[in-house]
Design an enzyme around this catalytic site. Structure first.
Site, PDB file in Angstrom:
ATOM      1  N   HIS A  52      37.996 -32.038 108.751  1.00  0.00           N
ATOM      2  CA  HIS A  52      37.076 -31.069 109.667  1.00  0.00           C
ATOM      3  C   HIS A  52      35.424 -31.540 109.198  1.00  0.00           C
ATOM      4  O   HIS A  52      36.117 -31.546 108.465  1.00  0.00           O
ATOM      5  CB  HIS A  52      37.082 -30.261 110.542  1.00  0.00           C
ATOM      6  CG  HIS A  52      37.328 -28.866 109.289  1.00  0.00           C
ATOM      7  ND1 HIS A  52      38.579 -28.833 108.711  1.00  0.00           N
ATOM      8  CD2 HIS A  52      36.603 -28.611 108.537  1.00  0.00           C
ATOM      9  CE1 HIS A  52      37.649 -27.775 107.795  1.00  0.00           C
ATOM     10  NE2 HIS A  52      37.169 -27.479 107.604  1.00  0.00           N
ATOM     11  N   HIS A 139      29.773 -32.663 104.470  1.00  0.00           N
ATOM     12  CA  HIS A 139      30.819 -33.643 104.020  1.00  0.00           C
ATOM     13  C   HIS A 139      32.156 -32.849 104.861  1.00  0.00           C
ATOM     14  O   HIS A 139      32.699 -32.285 105.705  1.00  0.00           O
ATOM     15  CB  HIS A 139      30.502 -33.639 103.054  1.00  0.00           C
ATOM     16  CG  HIS A 139      31.023 -31.828 101.989  1.00  0.00           C
ATOM     17  ND1 HIS A 139      31.041 -30.713 102.018  1.00  0.00           N
ATOM     18  CD2 HIS A 139      32.597 -31.758 101.546  1.00  0.00           C
ATOM     19  CE1 HIS A 139      30.808 -29.742 102.279  1.00  0.00           C
ATOM     20  NE2 HIS A 139      31.994 -30.315 101.739  1.00  0.00           N
TER      21      HIS A 139
END
Length: 193
Positions: A52, A139
């Site tokens: 995620h 990220h």
């Protein structure tokens, strides 16, 4: 009336994130496997179902905050239209030569992720949740490094553009086998005109 002790309060470990479609998680997993096979050293790899993009880690909060966090997400969803981001590149924090975290980079040319983070952050702080100490750095975490590692070859994640249409509130339950992420609330962003 006596004050309840803190042991009577139920806490939840929460974070707000962008979830990824299954086909993209599969592609990331294949990439992660090739990186894993070229590393000497100890890395705790993120499970495929847990890939995620964290927008805001909240941490342990009393359960009473859950409804307020849902309100924050509802508000934010009225201000932000669906948008595209690109997953690309491979790196590490603080550097790839001495990483503590291995990641796939996120490119967001229009700055929508930063905008969402700011909208969420301001509203959470108003609700009494402490301000995020670390700067926002979008990220996708592939793994957390447990000791010095050696990466035996260069890697680059080939670009993959995705449309972000939802923001998800997750509960993170820590188990001996690793964390289990449970989506507990989702909001849909306005359709891009």
């Amino acid at each position: 009336m006596t004050e309840k002790s803190s042991k009577d309060i139920n806490y939840k470990r929460l974070f707000i994130a962008i979830d990824f479609p299954e086909n993209l998680k599969e592609r990331i997993f294949v990439f992660q496997k090739s990186v894993r096979n070229s590393i000497i050293g100890n890395v705790k790899w993120v499970e495929k179902e847990n890939f995620h993009l964290t927008l805001r880690f909240i941490g342990e909060v009393p359960e009473k905050y859950v409804d307020e966090i849902k309100e924050v997400l509802d508000e934010v969803s009225h201000y932000v239209e669906s948008f595209s981001i690109t997953l690309e590149s491979f790196g590490g924090f603080p550097s790839l030569s001495s990483p503590r975290v291995l990641w796939i980079g996120i490119k967001d040319e229009l700055g929508n992720l930063e905008k969402i983070f700011d909208l969420i952050e301001r509203r959470l702080v108003k609700k009494g949740i402490p301000k995020e100490k670390k700067p926002f750095s979008p990220h996708l975490t592939l793994g957390r490094v447990k000791e010095n590692i050696r990466i035996l070859q260069d890697f680059d994640f080939k670009k993959e553009e995705i449309l972000v249409e939802e923001i998800v509130l997750f509960e993170s339950n820590l188990t001996p086998q690793g964390p289990i992420y449970q989506p507990i609330y989702k909001v849909t962003l306005k359709k891009h005109m």
